[in-house]
Design a protein around this motif. Structure first.
Motif, PDB file in Angstrom:
ATOM      1  N   ASP A 188     -62.461  27.361  -5.715  1.00  0.00           N
ATOM      2  CA  ASP A 188     -63.028  26.402  -5.876  1.00  0.00           C
ATOM      3  C   ASP A 188     -64.499  26.934  -4.744  1.00  0.00           C
ATOM      4  OD1 ASP A 188     -61.549  24.733  -6.547  1.00  0.00           O
ATOM      5  OD2 ASP A 188     -60.643  24.362  -4.699  1.00  0.00           O
ATOM      6  N   ILE A 189     -65.593  27.403  -5.549  1.00  0.00           N
ATOM      7  CA  ILE A 189     -66.639  27.344  -4.840  1.00  0.00           C
ATOM      8  C   ILE A 189     -67.649  26.325  -3.026  1.00  0.00           C
ATOM      9  CG2 ILE A 189     -69.129  28.643  -4.677  1.00  0.00           C
ATOM     10  CD1 ILE A 189     -67.750  29.830  -7.422  1.00  0.00           C
ATOM     11  N   GLU A 190     -67.824  26.106  -2.614  1.00  0.00           N
ATOM     12  CA  GLU A 190     -68.791  25.264  -1.876  1.00  0.00           C
ATOM     13  C   GLU A 190     -69.987  26.059  -1.726  1.00  0.00           C
ATOM     14  OE1 GLU A 190     -66.629  24.346   1.629  1.00  0.00           O
ATOM     15  OE2 GLU A 190     -65.025  23.287   1.002  1.00  0.00           O
ATOM     16  N   ALA A 191     -70.793  25.012  -1.853  1.00  0.00           N
ATOM     17  CA  ALA A 191     -71.957  25.690  -1.856  1.00  0.00           C
ATOM     18  C   ALA A 191     -73.368  24.653  -1.367  1.00  0.00           C
ATOM     19  CB  ALA A 191     -73.117  25.681  -2.946  1.00  0.00           C
ATOM     20  N   ARG A 192     -74.061  24.352  -0.455  1.00  0.00           N
ATOM     21  CA  ARG A 192     -75.012  23.992   0.045  1.00  0.00           C
ATOM     22  C   ARG A 192     -75.944  23.134  -0.929  1.00  0.00           C
ATOM     23  NH1 ARG A 192     -79.793  24.152   4.728  1.00  0.00           N
ATOM     24  NH2 ARG A 192     -80.300  23.241   3.632  1.00  0.00           N
ATOM     25  N   VAL A 193     -76.655  22.712  -1.640  1.00  0.00           N
ATOM     26  CA  VAL A 193     -77.484  21.736  -2.688  1.00  0.00           C
ATOM     27  C   VAL A 193     -78.609  20.879  -2.315  1.00  0.00           C
ATOM     28  CG1 VAL A 193     -77.689  21.332  -4.943  1.00  0.00           C
ATOM     29  CG2 VAL A 193     -75.261  21.932  -3.932  1.00  0.00           C
ATOM     30  N   ASP A 194     -80.143  21.637  -2.651  1.00  0.00           N
ATOM     31  CA  ASP A 194     -80.686  20.728  -2.056  1.00  0.00           C
ATOM     32  C   ASP A 194     -81.311  20.481  -3.907  1.00  0.00           C
ATOM     33  OD1 ASP A 194     -80.930  21.685   0.538  1.00  0.00           O
ATOM     34  OD2 ASP A 194     -81.905  23.448  -0.331  1.00  0.00           O
ATOM     35  N   CYS A 195     -81.885  19.350  -3.218  1.00  0.00           N
ATOM     36  CA  CYS A 195     -82.371  18.101  -4.574  1.00  0.00           C
ATOM     37  C   CYS A 195     -83.804  17.369  -4.198  1.00  0.00           C
ATOM     38  CB  CYS A 195     -81.524  17.456  -5.295  1.00  0.00           C
ATOM     39  SG  CYS A 195     -81.594  15.982  -6.373  1.00  0.00           S
ATOM     40  N   GLU A 196     -84.711  17.403  -5.004  1.00  0.00           N
ATOM     41  CA  GLU A 196     -85.874  16.892  -5.082  1.00  0.00           C
ATOM     42  C   GLU A 196     -86.041  15.830  -6.040  1.00  0.00           C
ATOM     43  OE1 GLU A 196     -90.966  17.874  -4.088  1.00  0.00           O
ATOM     44  OE2 GLU A 196     -89.089  19.192  -4.131  1.00  0.00           O
ATOM     45  N   VAL A 197     -86.290  14.404  -5.821  1.00  0.00           N
ATOM     46  CA  VAL A 197     -86.698  12.878  -6.343  1.00  0.00           C
ATOM     47  C   VAL A 197     -88.163  13.026  -6.203  1.00  0.00           C
ATOM     48  CG1 VAL A 197     -85.691  11.126  -6.321  1.00  0.00           C
ATOM     49  CG2 VAL A 197     -84.423  12.488  -5.988  1.00  0.00           C
ATOM     50  N   ARG A 198     -88.600  12.059  -7.325  1.00  0.00           N
ATOM     51  CA  ARG A 198     -90.143  11.889  -7.189  1.00  0.00           C
ATOM     52  C   ARG A 198     -90.455  10.751  -8.129  1.00  0.00           C
ATOM     53  NH1 ARG A 198     -93.371  14.737  -3.683  1.00  0.00           N
ATOM     54  NH2 ARG A 198     -93.411  16.804  -3.426  1.00  0.00           N
ATOM     55  N   ASN A 199     -90.350   9.876  -7.678  1.00  0.00           N
ATOM     56  CA  ASN A 199     -91.399   8.672  -8.134  1.00  0.00           C
ATOM     57  C   ASN A 199     -89.753   7.934  -9.215  1.00  0.00           C
ATOM     58  OD1 ASN A 199     -93.763   8.583  -8.264  1.00  0.00           O
ATOM     59  ND2 ASN A 199     -94.228   9.617  -9.085  1.00  0.00           N
ATOM     60  N   GLY A 200     -89.000   8.759  -8.027  1.00  0.00           N
ATOM     61  CA  GLY A 200     -87.145   8.503  -8.734  1.00  0.00           C
ATOM     62  C   GLY A 200     -85.971   9.139  -9.214  1.00  0.00           C
ATOM     63  N   ARG A 201     -87.027  10.455  -9.804  1.00  0.00           N
ATOM     64  CA  ARG A 201     -86.666  11.055 -10.776  1.00  0.00           C
ATOM     65  C   ARG A 201     -86.701  12.194 -10.508  1.00  0.00           C
ATOM     66  NH1 ARG A 201     -89.290  10.244 -16.705  1.00  0.00           N
ATOM     67  NH2 ARG A 201     -89.270   8.397 -16.997  1.00  0.00           N
ATOM     68  N   VAL A 202     -85.282  13.229 -10.433  1.00  0.00           N
ATOM     69  CA  VAL A 202     -84.883  14.442  -9.773  1.00  0.00           C
ATOM     70  C   VAL A 202     -85.818  15.170 -11.121  1.00  0.00           C
ATOM     71  CG1 VAL A 202     -83.403  16.084  -9.571  1.00  0.00           C
ATOM     72  CG2 VAL A 202     -82.990  13.548 -10.036  1.00  0.00           C
ATOM     73  N   THR A 203     -87.288  16.687  -9.929  1.00  0.00           N
ATOM     74  CA  THR A 203     -87.409  16.943 -10.620  1.00  0.00           C
ATOM     75  C   THR A 203     -86.947  18.749  -9.862  1.00  0.00           C
ATOM     76  OG1 THR A 203     -88.602  16.735  -8.330  1.00  0.00           O
ATOM     77  CG2 THR A 203     -89.630  16.063 -10.231  1.00  0.00           C
ATOM     78  N   GLN A 204     -86.296  18.860  -9.441  1.00  0.00           N
ATOM     79  CA  GLN A 204     -85.866  20.195  -9.317  1.00  0.00           C
ATOM     80  C   GLN A 204     -84.275  20.069  -8.052  1.00  0.00           C
ATOM     81  OE1 GLN A 204     -87.980  22.447  -5.760  1.00  0.00           O
ATOM     82  NE2 GLN A 204     -86.922  23.927  -5.958  1.00  0.00           N
ATOM     83  N   VAL A 205     -84.015  20.912  -8.887  1.00  0.00           N
ATOM     84  CA  VAL A 205     -82.401  20.670  -7.539  1.00  0.00           C
ATOM     85  C   VAL A 205     -82.109  22.747  -7.785  1.00  0.00           C
ATOM     86  CG1 VAL A 205     -79.618  20.614  -8.007  1.00  0.00           C
ATOM     87  CG2 VAL A 205     -81.333  19.141  -9.393  1.00  0.00           C
TER      88      VAL A 205
END
Length: 170
Positions: free
Chosen positions: A134-151
């Motif tokens: 199992d790998i634990e990681a911190r994940v960032d996500c960017e949402v623009r106008n209701g759609r995910v643009t970057q993970v």
């Protein structure tokens, strides 16, 4: 013949009637226009005025229960919830594409609003499970106008479609 005014309420309405017509007319003029109506009342004067100078009464939108983009707390909570759900779905999809069998989220996350419909969501601990570890990681996500643009922050899975690790020959 004029009828005498017998009640105080009628006297106040009679005295305020000219002001009701003068004040809207003064409001149409340039800033700082002063409209006054003076009526003698028992030897004294009653003065009603409007626009008596400029007073900066600006209060931030937050004072009125809205954020800087004009949204109420309820609207922001709904948009934030939708952004977090979209990020979870995108992280799960990217994890499965990378070859992880299961992706688990802890409840430790936060979302920061970047614009009227834009959020930056951070999940502190996302657990990616493979067949071996199992790998634990911190994940960032960017949402623009209701759609995910970057993970960003999804780990690599060396067990899946990658071949041998570096330095190992088959």
């Amino acid at each position: 013949m004029m009828k005498p005014i017998r009640t105080l309420g009628a006297a106040v309405v009679a005295l305020a009637a000219p002001a009701l017509f003068a004040l809207p007319a003064a409001a149409d003029g340039p800033r700082g226009t002063i409209a006054k109506v003076e009526t003698p009342l028992l030897g004294a004067q009653v003065t009603l005025s409007a626009g008596a100078g400029y007073r900066d009464d600006f209060r931030s939108p937050r004072y009125n229960g809205r954020n800087e983009w004009g949204q109420t707390d309820r609207q922001v909570a709904e948009l934030r919830r939708d952004a977090v759900q979209a990020c979870r779905s995108a992280i799960r999809t990217e994890g499965f594409r990378a070859g992880f069998r299961e992706v688990d989220f802890d409840k430790d996350h936060w979302a920061r609003q970047l614009g009227p419909r834009n959020f930056f969501v951070t999940f502190q601990e996302v657990e990616f499970e493979t067949g071996r570890r199992d790998i634990e990681a911190r994940v960032d996500c960017e949402v623009r106008n209701g759609r995910v643009t970057q993970v960003s922050g999804i780990p690599h899975n060396r067990d899946y479609r990658k071949g041998p690790p570096p330095g190992r020959r088959w």
